[in-house]
Each structure stands twice: as C-alpha cells, then as structure tokens.
Design a protein around this motif. Sequence first.
Motif, mmCIF file in Angstrom:
data_model
loop_
_atom_site.group_PDB
_atom_site.id
_atom_site.type_symbol
_atom_site.label_atom_id
_atom_site.label_comp_id
_atom_site.label_asym_id
_atom_site.label_seq_id
_atom_site.Cartn_x
_atom_site.Cartn_y
_atom_site.Cartn_z
ATOM 1 N N ALA A 1 1.000 -1.153 0.042
ATOM 2 C CA ALA A 1 -0.184 0.179 -0.073
ATOM 3 C C ALA A 1 0.913 1.268 0.087
ATOM 4 O O ALA A 1 0.614 2.014 -0.863
ATOM 5 C CB ALA A 1 -0.945 0.104 1.218
ATOM 6 N N SER A 2 2.014 1.256 0.656
ATOM 7 C CA SER A 2 2.885 2.373 0.894
ATOM 8 C C SER A 2 3.515 2.687 -0.653
ATOM 9 O O SER A 2 3.792 3.917 -1.022
ATOM 10 C CB SER A 2 3.793 2.101 2.037
ATOM 11 O OG SER A 2 3.335 2.097 3.209
ATOM 12 N N VAL A 3 4.006 1.440 -1.181
ATOM 13 C CA VAL A 3 4.777 1.649 -2.423
ATOM 14 C C VAL A 3 3.522 2.255 -3.573
ATOM 15 O O VAL A 3 3.866 3.183 -4.290
ATOM 16 C CB VAL A 3 5.154 0.398 -2.653
ATOM 17 C CG1 VAL A 3 5.548 0.373 -4.423
ATOM 18 C CG2 VAL A 3 6.396 0.088 -1.924
ATOM 19 N N ILE B 1 -8.185 3.907 3.903
ATOM 20 C CA ILE B 1 -6.997 4.003 2.645
ATOM 21 C C ILE B 1 -7.254 2.813 1.863
ATOM 22 O O ILE B 1 -7.515 1.754 2.045
ATOM 23 C CB ILE B 1 -5.881 3.928 3.370
ATOM 24 C CG1 ILE B 1 -5.266 5.048 4.373
ATOM 25 C CG2 ILE B 1 -4.609 3.793 2.296
ATOM 26 C CD1 ILE B 1 -4.135 4.903 5.251
ATOM 27 N N GLN B 2 -7.632 3.387 0.534
ATOM 28 C CA GLN B 2 -7.877 2.332 -0.424
ATOM 29 C C GLN B 2 -6.891 2.403 -1.485
ATOM 30 O O GLN B 2 -6.350 3.347 -2.228
ATOM 31 C CB GLN B 2 -9.272 2.516 -1.361
ATOM 32 C CG GLN B 2 -10.603 2.774 -0.225
ATOM 33 C CD GLN B 2 -10.760 1.244 0.210
ATOM 34 O OE1 GLN B 2 -10.131 0.177 -0.286
ATOM 35 N NE2 GLN B 2 -11.634 0.988 1.314
ATOM 36 N N ASN B 3 -6.049 1.145 -1.817
ATOM 37 C CA ASN B 3 -5.225 1.367 -2.619
ATOM 38 C C ASN B 3 -4.068 2.202 -2.737
ATOM 39 O O ASN B 3 -3.556 2.768 -3.706
ATOM 40 C CB ASN B 3 -5.719 1.181 -4.030
ATOM 41 C CG ASN B 3 -6.602 -0.202 -4.280
ATOM 42 O OD1 ASN B 3 -6.262 -1.277 -3.850
ATOM 43 N ND2 ASN B 3 -7.580 0.108 -5.192
ATOM 44 N N GLY B 4 -3.520 2.409 -1.452
ATOM 45 C CA GLY B 4 -2.491 3.366 -1.152
ATOM 46 C C GLY B 4 -2.820 4.685 -1.066
ATOM 47 O O GLY B 4 -2.098 5.778 -1.213
ATOM 48 N N ILE C 1 -10.263 10.827 6.411
ATOM 49 C CA ILE C 1 -9.557 11.074 7.620
ATOM 50 C C ILE C 1 -10.637 10.736 8.712
ATOM 51 O O ILE C 1 -11.657 11.208 8.618
ATOM 52 C CB ILE C 1 -9.268 12.492 7.468
ATOM 53 C CG1 ILE C 1 -8.152 12.414 6.400
ATOM 54 C CG2 ILE C 1 -8.253 12.716 8.711
ATOM 55 C CD1 ILE C 1 -7.438 14.040 6.083
ATOM 56 N N GLY C 2 -10.361 9.984 9.584
ATOM 57 C CA GLY C 2 -10.923 9.602 10.620
ATOM 58 C C GLY C 2 -10.238 9.510 11.899
ATOM 59 O O GLY C 2 -8.924 9.895 11.764
ATOM 60 N N ARG D 1 2.419 -4.748 13.517
ATOM 61 C CA ARG D 1 1.227 -3.699 12.768
ATOM 62 C C ARG D 1 0.109 -4.414 12.129
ATOM 63 O O ARG D 1 0.161 -5.553 11.720
ATOM 64 C CB ARG D 1 2.264 -2.932 11.157
ATOM 65 C CG ARG D 1 3.572 -2.703 11.569
ATOM 66 C CD ARG D 1 3.851 -1.634 10.393
ATOM 67 N NE ARG D 1 5.230 -1.316 10.869
ATOM 68 C CZ ARG D 1 5.522 -0.223 11.524
ATOM 69 N NH1 ARG D 1 4.747 0.513 11.961
ATOM 70 N NH2 ARG D 1 6.922 0.217 11.703
ATOM 71 N N LYS D 2 -0.982 -3.733 12.368
ATOM 72 C CA LYS D 2 -2.185 -4.081 11.904
ATOM 73 C C LYS D 2 -2.583 -3.740 10.428
ATOM 74 O O LYS D 2 -3.261 -4.326 9.606
ATOM 75 C CB LYS D 2 -3.415 -3.575 12.586
ATOM 76 C CG LYS D 2 -3.340 -4.028 14.166
ATOM 77 C CD LYS D 2 -4.242 -3.275 14.799
ATOM 78 C CE LYS D 2 -5.849 -3.481 14.530
ATOM 79 N NZ LYS D 2 -6.618 -2.687 15.340
ATOM 80 N N GLY D 3 -1.596 -2.849 9.855
ATOM 81 C CA GLY D 3 -1.819 -2.356 8.462
ATOM 82 C C GLY D 3 -3.206 -1.103 8.443
ATOM 83 O O GLY D 3 -4.250 -1.301 8.884
ATOM 84 N N VAL D 4 -2.304 -0.254 7.898
ATOM 85 C CA VAL D 4 -3.344 1.176 7.656
ATOM 86 C C VAL D 4 -4.157 1.108 6.377
ATOM 87 O O VAL D 4 -4.912 1.702 6.267
ATOM 88 C CB VAL D 4 -2.518 2.352 7.448
ATOM 89 C CG1 VAL D 4 -1.870 2.532 8.984
ATOM 90 C CG2 VAL D 4 -1.363 2.595 6.491
ATOM 91 N N SER D 5 -3.910 0.076 5.467
ATOM 92 C CA SER D 5 -4.600 0.111 4.323
ATOM 93 C C SER D 5 -5.868 -0.826 4.316
ATOM 94 O O SER D 5 -5.871 -1.905 4.845
ATOM 95 C CB SER D 5 -3.706 -0.137 3.111
ATOM 96 O OG SER D 5 -4.344 -0.177 1.887
ATOM 97 N N ASN D 6 -6.634 -0.226 3.805
ATOM 98 C CA ASN D 6 -8.270 -1.033 3.654
ATOM 99 C C ASN D 6 -8.350 -1.521 2.188
ATOM 100 O O ASN D 6 -9.278 -1.096 1.659
ATOM 101 C CB ASN D 6 -9.534 -0.310 3.896
ATOM 102 C CG ASN D 6 -8.939 0.506 5.504
ATOM 103 O OD1 ASN D 6 -9.064 1.758 5.399
ATOM 104 N ND2 ASN D 6 -9.388 -0.236 6.615
ATOM 105 N N GLU D 7 -7.320 -2.544 2.109
ATOM 106 C CA GLU D 7 -7.651 -3.059 0.450
ATOM 107 C C GLU D 7 -8.472 -4.165 0.450
ATOM 108 O O GLU D 7 -8.724 -4.943 1.084
ATOM 109 C CB GLU D 7 -6.010 -3.541 -0.037
ATOM 110 C CG GLU D 7 -5.083 -2.348 0.171
ATOM 111 C CD GLU D 7 -3.797 -2.919 -0.125
ATOM 112 O OE1 GLU D 7 -3.371 -2.559 -1.226
ATOM 113 O OE2 GLU D 7 -2.833 -3.436 0.564
#
Length: 451
Positions: free
Chosen positions: A58-60, A191-194, A199-200, A445-451
Amino acid sequence: MIIIITIYGAMLIISFFQIRKIYQLDQIEPYQEFLQSNFTKPISILVPAYNESIGICASVRSLLSIEYPEFEVIVINDGSTDDTLQKLDEVFKLKKTNMVVRRQLETKEIKAMYTSTIYPNLIIADKDNGGKADALNAGINLSKYPYFCSLDGDSIIERNAFLKVLKPIIESDDEVIASGGTVRIANGCVIQNGDLTEIGLSKNPLVTMQIIEYLRAFLTGRVGLSKNNLLLIVSGAFGVFSKKWVIDAGGYAHTVGEDMELVVRLHRLIKEKKANKKIVYVPDPVCWTEAPESMKYLRRQRKRWHKGLFDSLWRHRKLMFNPKYGTIGMVSMPYFFFIEFLGPVIEMFGYLFFIFSLFTGSIYFEYAILFFLVSMVYGSFYSMAAVLLEEWSMERYTKVSHFVTLFLVSLTETFWYRPLTVFWRIEGIVEMIFRKKGGWGEMVRKGVSNE
C-alpha cells in the motif's frame, strides 16, 4: 515551569504567524505550477523495510501515484524474516536485474536487485540485515538523483506532498539542503489502494492522544524552531535531503536516532564549512503513518526516541554552548538537552516529591492544587491551540465530532498520558546508562490500508 511556558508560548506565537503566512502564500502560488516547472528537481524515494509485509505494498502504491514530474522509488529489504519481498513480487511483478552501484557509503552486502515490470521507476534491493541506517545508506548508493527522501515502509503519502516539501529547496536555489514534512497518524482513516480517501479518528484513546501529541510537536514545536534555522529533527518518516551534503557528512550513522543524528551532523558541517545553508520544516505536506495501539509498543517507541535524543546530543556535545556553531550551539542544543531530555527527569522528581510530601505532611495543599490546575489548563490549552492551528490552516480534521473528541481527550492528558510518557522516557535513560541496545524497534502492525 515558567521557563517551559515562556519557551513553548513563544514557539506557539511564531508558529501562528508563520503557518498563516505559508497558508496565504499557498493560495496565491498553487503547487501544481511546479509540475510544469523546469526547475523541479528529480528525487529518489528511499523506503527501508524490515518485516513490513502488511503495509509495504500500500505504501509503494501510494508513492507511485504521487504528483511529481520525475522520481524513482527504491525499496530496501533489509533482511526481512517475513514475506515482505514475496508480497512485493506478487503485486509489482519483479524481475531480477544487474545494476552498477557506486559504493559511496559502506553498507552490508546487497544480495539481489529487482525492477518492476509494471513500473520502470520501482527498484527493489534485497540485502543482508544491517539496521535502518545501513538500509538507508544502501539506498543512497543506489539512487541516481541529487535529492532523496527517506520514508518509512508503513507510510502513506498525500499525492501533492512532494511538490510542497520540495518547494523551499526549489525556490532557495540549493540554499536549503534538507526539508521535513508533517507526519500524521493513519489509524482510523480509510485508505484504499495506497490512497487516503477519508480522514478519521481511532476509537482507541491511546491513539487519539498521540494525534494531539503529533499536532503539538509538528505544528508548534518544529515550525517555531525552523523559522530561525534551529531545527535538529527532520522526521525519519518523511524528510528530503541533498544527497551530496549527506554523503559529505558520512551518511546515516548506526545509532538509535539516526534521523536526528544526521540533521545535527549536517548543521555541524554547515557551520564548519561556513556555508549559507538551511534545514527547514514545511507544515503542510503530510505523510500518514501507523501509530502503536498498545502500551507495550508505545512504551518501546518512546524509550527508543529518548535514547536517540541523548545519543545525538552526546555525539555532538562539542556544539553545546560553543559560539563557533552560532545559534545551533548556543540555543538549539541547550534547548533539546535541558527542556526535551532533562524535562522528564525534573518532572519525575516533582511526582516523587509530591508523593513524599503527602506522607510527611509538608505540603501546602492549596498551593499544590492551584499549581496542578495551572499545569493542567496550560497543557490542555497548548494541545488545543495546536488542534485549532491545524483546523484554521490545513483543515485535515473537518468534522465537528473530531474536534470535540480531540478537545475532550486533551483534557485528560495530565492525569494518565503525561505521567506514562515521563516514566517511559526515564526508562530509556536507565537503559541507556546500562547500555541496553535496541534494533529497528519493530512494532506489530495491523496495516493502515483497507485493501
């Protein structure tokens, strides 16, 4: 307390006028003009990764979609023991390649190099584990552009952030050799696909308290210091540097706080060369990163930060009160030592003295209560001033419920969060005295992206 109120109050006032000035200029000079500018400098984006399997893709993706004319993304897999490399291969279709590397900084061996068959400006380096500083130095060796950005592997960057953070470098004609942006907390955001779509706020009060802390540190502390070229920290999560100056300084050092140590060393080099160079902070460009959600990992993070602070100050103690180094030696170094480093020690003695006085009966309760209320009100005021400053200028948190939540949580800081962070920082000092070392300071980490 009077000294701290005076210093923080002065920085708040400076930040107020500086942010407003920047905000008004941004309305007159849109950043999009830099997209067509011939003066825009190409940049290498370095992403050191150690066991970042959950958030790395997601970061990349976020980086590959930025608005910037010319850039390359270099991910340095620093001997990860999870499936970080496999995830990158699955998503970006990597192929092994041979690259000539100019070894300007010493690093651990690079085992293999890969490029993406989908994105030609994406490069992956797989190397032996050597720590974050070693990974960044390897990325500098691999980079081909004159400026580089260091970015954490769990971060999401806003699309126009690089146009904003590079603006002072472009406009200064290379007078600015490093520029740092704002880091915000992504927990609770969508966050979707990076790409940040909403904002929440997290429902975890520990995370909400960190949001307030970040706003206070970045929007008031760093703006005030940057205004007078006193900034000693460019966040490792999001900072842009001149490659030439960093190489001349010897690259990143193998220390707990490699980001601060590099900035102090750059200031030292500037003064010793008698060069007219600056290191600045730009409040608007935003990088979103995952914050610890448990006491265990937050405690580990704060201990590491405090050890890194002292390590940087100790390595460069020659600068302290040395007029040869100008305001860095006479103002900035003493501020970080006496206020930022020793502050928790003094505060802890205050807590212990108060408890001792309760048992001995030698406390003036009316004065103690008044002093406590003043401390609480001032701390809450300072925190809320940072929130208001954010809302007034950048407007990231737009919902009324966000504002109310941040306000209410900030009122509780004195009762639980502040004593905790003081205790953790004291722990960091104790571990440092007994030379207990730390590594990457990894966090589950849980991961910040909701992919």
